[in-house]
Design a protein around this motif. Structure first.
Motif, PDB file in Angstrom:
ATOM      1  N   HIS A 128      -0.525  11.135  -2.206  1.00  0.00           N
ATOM      2  CA  HIS A 128      -1.771  11.488  -1.529  1.00  0.00           C
ATOM      3  C   HIS A 128      -2.863  11.802  -2.537  1.00  0.00           C
ATOM      4  O   HIS A 128      -2.661  12.585  -3.476  1.00  0.00           O
ATOM      5  CB  HIS A 128      -1.540  12.700  -0.628  1.00  0.00           C
ATOM      6  N   ASN A 129      -4.012  11.177  -2.397  1.00  0.00           N
ATOM      7  CA  ASN A 129      -5.165  11.439  -3.266  1.00  0.00           C
ATOM      8  C   ASN A 129      -5.983  12.591  -2.695  1.00  0.00           C
ATOM      9  O   ASN A 129      -6.692  12.433  -1.713  1.00  0.00           O
ATOM     10  CB  ASN A 129      -6.049  10.190  -3.370  1.00  0.00           C
ATOM     11  N   ASP A 135      -8.952   5.151  -1.230  1.00  0.00           N
ATOM     12  CA  ASP A 135      -7.641   4.748  -0.747  1.00  0.00           C
ATOM     13  C   ASP A 135      -7.504   3.234  -0.866  1.00  0.00           C
ATOM     14  O   ASP A 135      -8.408   2.536  -1.343  1.00  0.00           O
ATOM     15  CB  ASP A 135      -7.405   5.224   0.691  1.00  0.00           C
ATOM     16  N   ALA A 136      -6.346   2.727  -0.429  1.00  0.00           N
ATOM     17  CA  ALA A 136      -6.052   1.299  -0.592  1.00  0.00           C
ATOM     18  C   ALA A 136      -7.078   0.430   0.127  1.00  0.00           C
ATOM     19  O   ALA A 136      -7.531  -0.593  -0.406  1.00  0.00           O
ATOM     20  CB  ALA A 136      -4.634   1.005  -0.082  1.00  0.00           C
ATOM     21  N   ASP A 137      -7.460   0.824   1.336  1.00  0.00           N
ATOM     22  CA  ASP A 137      -8.418   0.019   2.099  1.00  0.00           C
ATOM     23  C   ASP A 137      -9.772  -0.062   1.392  1.00  0.00           C
ATOM     24  O   ASP A 137     -10.410  -1.124   1.362  1.00  0.00           O
ATOM     25  CB  ASP A 137      -8.598   0.600   3.504  1.00  0.00           C
ATOM     26  N   GLU A 138     -10.199   1.053   0.807  1.00  0.00           N
ATOM     27  CA  GLU A 138     -11.479   1.048   0.080  1.00  0.00           C
ATOM     28  C   GLU A 138     -11.410   0.157  -1.150  1.00  0.00           C
ATOM     29  O   GLU A 138     -12.373  -0.563  -1.471  1.00  0.00           O
ATOM     30  CB  GLU A 138     -11.839   2.479  -0.323  1.00  0.00           C
ATOM     31  N   CYS A 139     -10.285   0.187  -1.849  1.00  0.00           N
ATOM     32  CA  CYS A 139     -10.106  -0.693  -3.015  1.00  0.00           C
ATOM     33  C   CYS A 139     -10.229  -2.156  -2.596  1.00  0.00           C
ATOM     34  O   CYS A 139     -10.915  -2.950  -3.259  1.00  0.00           O
ATOM     35  CB  CYS A 139      -8.726  -0.470  -3.645  1.00  0.00           C
ATOM     36  N   ALA A 163       0.818  -1.211   0.000  1.00  0.00           N
ATOM     37  CA  ALA A 163       0.000   0.000   0.000  1.00  0.00           C
ATOM     38  C   ALA A 163       0.853   1.263   0.000  1.00  0.00           C
ATOM     39  O   ALA A 163       0.415   2.320  -0.450  1.00  0.00           O
ATOM     40  CB  ALA A 163      -0.932   0.002   1.206  1.00  0.00           C
ATOM     41  N   HIS A 174       3.347   5.502  -3.162  1.00  0.00           N
ATOM     42  CA  HIS A 174       2.141   6.180  -2.696  1.00  0.00           C
ATOM     43  C   HIS A 174       2.215   7.687  -2.905  1.00  0.00           C
ATOM     44  O   HIS A 174       3.220   8.326  -2.643  1.00  0.00           O
ATOM     45  CB  HIS A 174       1.916   5.908  -1.209  1.00  0.00           C
TER      46      HIS A 174
END
Length: 520
Positions: A268-269, A276-280, A262, A266
């Motif tokens: 920042h979005n 973010d990575a967790d949502e993906c 992750a 990286h």
């Protein structure tokens, strides 16, 4: 024990920078000290990964050197080739500005580096590092994140003057001197598809000569590939160039945990609606195994408005769930951005549009992903092979055409969309659009559950197993990493006069300099 100290000088572009940092971290896991030379923007991109490695005890360092924008005639802040930071007209000035950090880098390495450097590992795009290594009296290795097939194609096309007498840029010629493989006896390329490394680009003739000269004078090549992926081409490249080669990939396998994947590259979005990575991962967790198509064209390629719309409609019509990295809205025209927002609403639940940065290696490693629509940059191709997913090959420029041939013709883990000439960096502007029907057909073919599709997936899974084995103890890439650290320890490096009019270094005779390929 004396410690090897590798100084990495990557091209400040995501596709070059990230694998160079991964390689540095891998060498550090085997006891080396590694310093990575970066500009401030590039440092920001990799700092989370580096700091994570440092917390785990690795001796990995970032050394930042700002560019002299005014002195090189560059706009303020142009210190990375990613995300359109360097407009094409400023590219020669950018390379000039990077070369001018040499004296500052040398002073830093002489005055502040402990232990002293024992080897410079420089991206092939930095011929000025020949002088840096000579001044430090250490060997210099050339770093490539591309396949051995690409390097061998370039060498043989130049050596045998394969395009002499060929009038058009779109006329295919067989690449001479390639060893046959079990799946492909002939590979053809056009002049437009050839990985020419700045050759043939007006105004870049001297730079291309400098690149070739520095490459020829280096003490060996470090390549982000693995022997078992292309044994014939690695052996052919070693024989053709008469050089030492260390294949060390897939270097992305340094990141064996979700947490480090992750962090890799990286940024920042800050885009509204970005995930973010967790949502993906949560979104992918809700999908069936091997049911999702992942779509990304890397950090440089920006699709034209018409192509964006055709791609989106083709994905929508395919019927398959998909994750599409569409980047930030400011990289699209108003019409395309509006279309993407409408599409996002229509496919909610089945399609996930990622605005901004995406954790690509993390997404590809998820069990729900079954195919990858890719520009065939080598990092993306390697990440697909490592994850064991099929590819839809859609090359845009440079080495991507040969990489696509590797995936489709040699490894047989992919299908093509039929693009046969560069889409970006064109010498003569030309509209090239892959229609929605072609996109839909290519996606359906890659995801096909029939005999052909299953055979393709079996080959992809088998390649993934070989990639993992190469990086384990006893594997070919693992052995090459260990060998690099051993060979470039101070007790093995002695000054040895001059070669071709420059100070250079050779390895101590106790380190065997015969051409070898571990595991072959």
């Amino acid at each position: 024990m004396a410690t090897a100290h590798f100084v990495f000088v990557p091209l400040m572009s995501q596709g070059h920078l990230i694998p160079a940092v991964d390689t540095a971290m891998l060498l550090a896991t085997h006891g080396a000290v590694c310093t990575v030379i970066v500009t401030p923007a590039s440092a920001a991109r990799v700092r989370p990964t580096v700091e994570s490695a440092q917390r785990s005890g690795l001796r990995l360092r970032l050394a930042e050197f700002p560019l002299d924008y005014a002195g090189a005639g560059l706009p303020e802040g142009v210190d990375s080739t990613d995300d359109g930071h360097v407009p094409p007209q400023f590219m020669p000035r950018y390379f000039l500005a990077v070369s001018r950090i040499r004296d500052a880098v040398e002073r830093h390495l002489r005055d502040a580096a402990s232990p002293p450097p024992t080897c410079v590992v420089a991206d092939f795009c930095h011929p000025w590092t020949s002088g840096l290594a000579a001044a430090l009296a250490v060997p210099r290795l050339t770093f490539f994140s591309t396949c051995a097939l690409c390097l061998l194609c370039h060498h043989n096309l130049e050596k045998f003057r394969a395009f002499d007498g060929v009038v058009g840029d779109d006329e295919p010629v067989p690449v001479p001197g390639l060893p046959p493989t079990s799946t492909s006896s002939t590979i053809t390329v056009t002049r437009a598809q050839a990985p020419r490394f700045f050759r043939g680009v007006p105004g870049w003739e001297k730079f291309a000569d400098d690149v070739e000269r520095a490459w020829a004078e280096s003490d060996g090549d470090v390549i982000n590939t693995f022997l078992e992926m292309e044994p014939e081409f690695v052996a052919g490249y070693v024989a053709a160039r008469g050089t030492k080669v260390w294949t060390v990939g897939p270097v992305a396998l340094y990141h064996r945990t979700t947490a480090t994947l992750a962090l890799r590259g990286h940024t920042h979005n800050s885009v509204a609606g970005a995930v973010d990575a967790d949502e993906c991962l949560r979104w992918l967790d809700g999908k069936d195994p091997s049911s999702v198509v992942y779509v990304s064209f890397g950090s440089i390629v920006d699709l034209e408005e018409k192509q964006t719309i055709e791609l989106g409609l083709g994905l929508e019509s395919s019927g398959h769930p998909f994750v599409w990295v569409v980047k930030s809205p400011n990289r699209h025209g108003e019409t395309a951005a509006s279309f993407l927002r409408d599409l996002e609403a229509r496919v909610a639940g089945r399609g996930l549009l990622v605005w901004g940065w995406a954790p690509q290696a993390l997404i590809l490693s998820h069990g729900a992903v079954g195919a990858f629509v890719t520009h065939c940059g080598w990092n993306s191709t390697m990440e697909a092979a490592t994850a064991g997913v099929a590819v839809v090959a859609w090359p845009h420029f440079a080495d991507q055409f040969v990489n696509a041939k590797m995936a489709v013709e040699v490894l047989r883990i992919g299908v093509g969309v039929g693009v046969e000439e560069p889409v970006v960096y064109q010498r003569v502007k030309k509209e090239i659009v892959v229609g929605r029907e072609t996109v839909e057909a290519a996606v359906r073919s890659a995801m096909d559950g029939g005999e052909e599709g299953e055979a393709r997936r079996r080959r992809a899974r088998a390649l993934s197993a070989k990639a993992t084995a190469a990086m384990r103890e006893g594997g070919s890439s693992h052995a090459n990493l260990v060998d690099l650290v051993k060979r470039f320890q101070p007790r093995h490096v002695v000054e040895s006069g001059a070669r071709n009019g420059k100070a250079t270094s050779q390895l101590h005779p106790s380190a065997d300099l015969e051409l070898e390929i571990h595991g072959h």
